[in-house]
Design an enzyme around this catalytic site. Sequence first.
Site, PDB file in Angstrom:
ATOM      1  N   GLU A 762      29.388  38.800  18.816  1.00 28.40           N
ATOM      2  CA  GLU A 762      30.408  38.414  18.997  1.00 28.40           C
ATOM      3  C   GLU A 762      29.801  36.944  19.707  1.00 28.40           C
ATOM      4  O   GLU A 762      29.402  36.975  21.060  1.00 28.40           O
ATOM      5  CB  GLU A 762      31.518  38.720  19.403  1.00 28.40           C
ATOM      6  CG  GLU A 762      33.298  38.383  19.712  1.00 28.40           C
ATOM      7  CD  GLU A 762      33.455  39.187  20.758  1.00 28.40           C
ATOM      8  OE1 GLU A 762      33.941  40.137  20.820  1.00 28.40           O
ATOM      9  OE2 GLU A 762      34.413  38.363  21.046  1.00 28.40           O
ATOM     10  N   CYS A 796      35.022  31.401  24.848  1.00 28.65           N
ATOM     11  CA  CYS A 796      34.399  31.102  22.738  1.00 28.65           C
ATOM     12  C   CYS A 796      35.861  30.481  21.621  1.00 28.65           C
ATOM     13  O   CYS A 796      34.718  30.475  21.267  1.00 28.65           O
ATOM     14  CB  CYS A 796      33.778  32.514  22.768  1.00 28.65           C
ATOM     15  SG  CYS A 796      34.648  33.877  23.075  1.00 28.65           S
TER      16      CYS A 796
END
Length: 1004
Positions: A762, A796
């Site tokens: 990820e 993120c």
Amino acid sequence: MSSPPPPTARLPYPYREELMVLASLMQGLADNVDWPAAVRTARPWVQAVRDKPAPFWAMESLLREYPISSAEGLALMRLAEALLRVPDAETAIALTADQLGKAEFDAASGGPHKMLASISASAIGLSKKFLPESDGDAGLFKRLGAQTVVAATVRAIQLLGRQFVLGRSIKEAMGEAAAARKAHASAQRSSVGDSGLRFSYDMLGEGARTEADAQRYLASYLNAIHAIAAAKNAAGPEAADGISIKLSALFSRYEDAQRERVVNELLPRVWQLIEPAARADINLTIDAEESDRLELSLDVFDALSSRIAAAFPQWRGFGLAVQAYQTRALQVVDEVARIARTNQLRVMVRLVKGAYWDGEIKRAQELGLAGYPVFTHKHHTDISYLACARALIANADVIYPQFATHNAGTIAAIIGMAQAKGAAYEMQRLHGMGEGVYREVMHDTTIPVRVYAPVGEHRDLLAYLVRRLLENGANSSFVHQLSDHAVDVDALLASPLTPAAAVGIAPPAALYAATGRVNSTGVDLACTEERAPLDRAVAATAVPTVAEASPADVDAAMARLHRGFTPWNATPLAERAAVLRRAGDALAARLPEFCGLLVKEAHKTLGDCVAEVREAIDFCRYYADQAEARLQTQALPGPTGESNELHLHGRGVFVCISPWNFPLAIFAGQVAAALVAGNSVAAKPAEQTPAVAQRFVELLLQAGVPADALALLHGPGETIGAALVADARTAGVCFTGSTAVARLINRTLALKDGPIVPLIAETGGINAMIVDSSALPEQVVDAVVQSAFRSAGQRCSALRLLCVHEGIADAVIEMIRGALQELNVGDPSLLATDVGPVIDADAFEGISAHIARLRAQATLIGEAPVGSTFPRLIAPVAFELPRIADVTQEIFGPVLHVVRWGGDVSAVIAQINALGYGLTLGIQTRIDSRALRVAAAARIGNVYVNRNMIGAVVGVQPFGGEGLSGTGPKAGGPHYLYRFCAEQALTINTAAAGGNAALLAGLH
Ligand SMILES: Cc1cc2nc3c(=O)[nH]c(=O)nc-3n(C[C@H](O)[C@H](O)[C@H](O)COP(=O)(O)OP(=O)(O)OC[C@H]3O[C@@H](n4cnc5c(N)ncnc54)[C@H](O)[C@@H]3O)c2cc1C
């Protein structure tokens, strides 16, 4: 330094058990409220209103045909909210087509408004012919036709709006008020002076987002007060017109967390309004807003009261609105009376039921609060209203009650109560609402009525108009039921005085009850009682040192984990799931402690810490449920004489490598998923945040994870991380971090001999938000500030690239500049801090260098001031760039890039896709079909429409991207656990030993 101790709460805990609160409100009410008498009074009013229905063009009539619960009513509301502010024809056409296209304005109405329904239906049906079918290009003829339709729709909405706004300027509104007073007086055959009709003016608009907004509101209120004072029509605040003010309009940071600024900046501003109002001896009332500002509003009221006591002791016009739907309403009344008494003032209190009920319920669910701060049954609000009314009347020596309601039953009960006590009071209604009922009420000329009269231009009335549409269109609302002749008069006037046996809406903890999972409980940071444990924990926390692992430690740990895998994998699934649930519960019980550690080690703000601990709790509970739901052995169909089953089990030793930006939540999510699937886990936390990880590992071990199934290996990625990935015993890697490191890991795994090892990665993103010109700039700026700057941009999911339509770009950019000025950058342990430091010196230098480059190459929009000396603070900053392609790099900090766009939105999403990342996307538009079209075209994992784009919730917004942003599957989603598993299909020939006994026995 940590937050100063919270001030003492004036009010009880907001989340007390609703039915217990009700029981105490009911005490004594039965003796004071004669409901049958109220019904006798109100019945003829209701009958008279129903006998003289509102004209067909009135909002009530429209909403009777098309209630808000219908597609048509919703379409009307959406158009009303947005159409008037859209600056460009293309977008206005697309919006109108989108909303009208959804609705069927041909309700088979059999009621008295059948005519209206059919007129509207044919008009709209005709109009729709001229509107494009989709949010795309239309021919010239269609465009011309569409513009005419849109112009007519705009006009219709302006007319609807005019129903609720007395005038565009205070002058115009006062003129209208004078005319209304005259008309009323002649109807009553009395002189204008004692017609019993007073006004309280309200200057419309969205809450201030910037200092410039606040100054504009201040000037507009001042101007209105001067005008009201100059034209004063009667003596004393009871008889004269007055003003209502909203504190959120006067200060952009009217929040509990900004208490100090509220005192230093907002109070003097309100005082500027109080002085002329007191001198003119008119009523100035502070409107009631959301419940998280309730305590704060009392502090403001108290501080101003003591100043008034010194400067204007004779003034009896200072007022506050009190919302009965609050579970603490009665105590608010007591507190206001106490403040008035202490300061020897007589104040005015407007009792309302409350305008933000839906928002309060949503906020409590989102934050996972312990309960709701408002009642969950409509009639509980009514009971509270009557109990508060009784308390106001009982405090007549210091309070002049102003009862604001359109509910005929409530009005009759209140009048009965007040007259029985011989108390002075007035009734209030909103302009454009409750006219019919009050026409009847005012036949009794002893009852004074004040009209709350909004003033503003079309652009400013939209939010207010939507509130009124909701109130007129909601099934629970009295005015809606009054206009619906199908509702029997007895039902309409039914006594509220019977509390329900159960709450009306399940508490936030039960949000996922349908799935059997308990929602994690959050913290209401505006509630001193809930915040105090956090403050204590932060003050008491010291970050322990965590020893770094050596290469030998890695080898030993991998050997241990390799051994530990088999027994753990053989542990029944239900037991592994139970361990996770125990861990989740333990974490919930230790939330303050973990928040303390997160503040001190990861430098997170309090709000971010609470959200992070909740996410970790949710991961534990969710993966426990998912494992039991999805990883059980499945029986598969096949021929007779054979059994077929699919088994899922752990792969072996899983290496979990997590980042510093969510040192608890991401760490916990990876480890919990790997463990519950049957793997043993080598967990490597980020170098910057090992202590939180170590504390969580201890908690997992206490919850029952065997020591040989889990090891924490702290150390640099280059050595410890690399050694773990390269180890021959590694059966899988789960990584969250930068795209560059994910690539390195991928290459290392690819170079290894032996089994091919799966990688779940990820990574980051250049996350964009697309804003078209139907979006509301205030909402956009709220979402932008939260998404780009919260957590110092170190998420993120954070917004990096704002693409805003040229039609509203100037306004949005100006508001972003102003909102940046209002951010509080500093020590994360202080409640008032919005943005804390970046994680370390490397990050600080990298982000600073990028900002320096942008200063030379782009146009600076604005940056936040930094007054604190706390280390590694970077001022949140925004720059404008010419093109989307100019943004080439993910900058992990509080830096926003803004690009303008025009033309077709498809080109914008194509350019965003071309950046190669695909993590999060924000879309701000009121054109539903456009939002869906953009989302469908986006190669992006998480798309958020008309909200911020951070804070994905486990099991609600499964999180993870595609392209350069990661491999999937999504964390917190239903497909995650499979990737941690190996599969085995087990086929047994059950007929091998002698034949197919089951078939022969007829058991097929
Ligand atoms: C003059 C005036 C000024 C006002 N000023 C303010 C103000 O400053 N701040 C503010 O917040 N409101 C204010 N309001 C109140 C608000 O805007 C609504 O007009 C009012 O709540 C409608 O109440 P009602 O008695 O007319 O209608 P009713 O239909 O009898 O009551 C509606 C009320 O019930 C509540 N309700 C609906 N469903 C439920 C449920 N399931 N559980 C619990 N409660 C429920 C609604 O939220 C609403 O408060 C003001 C109203 C007036 C008339």
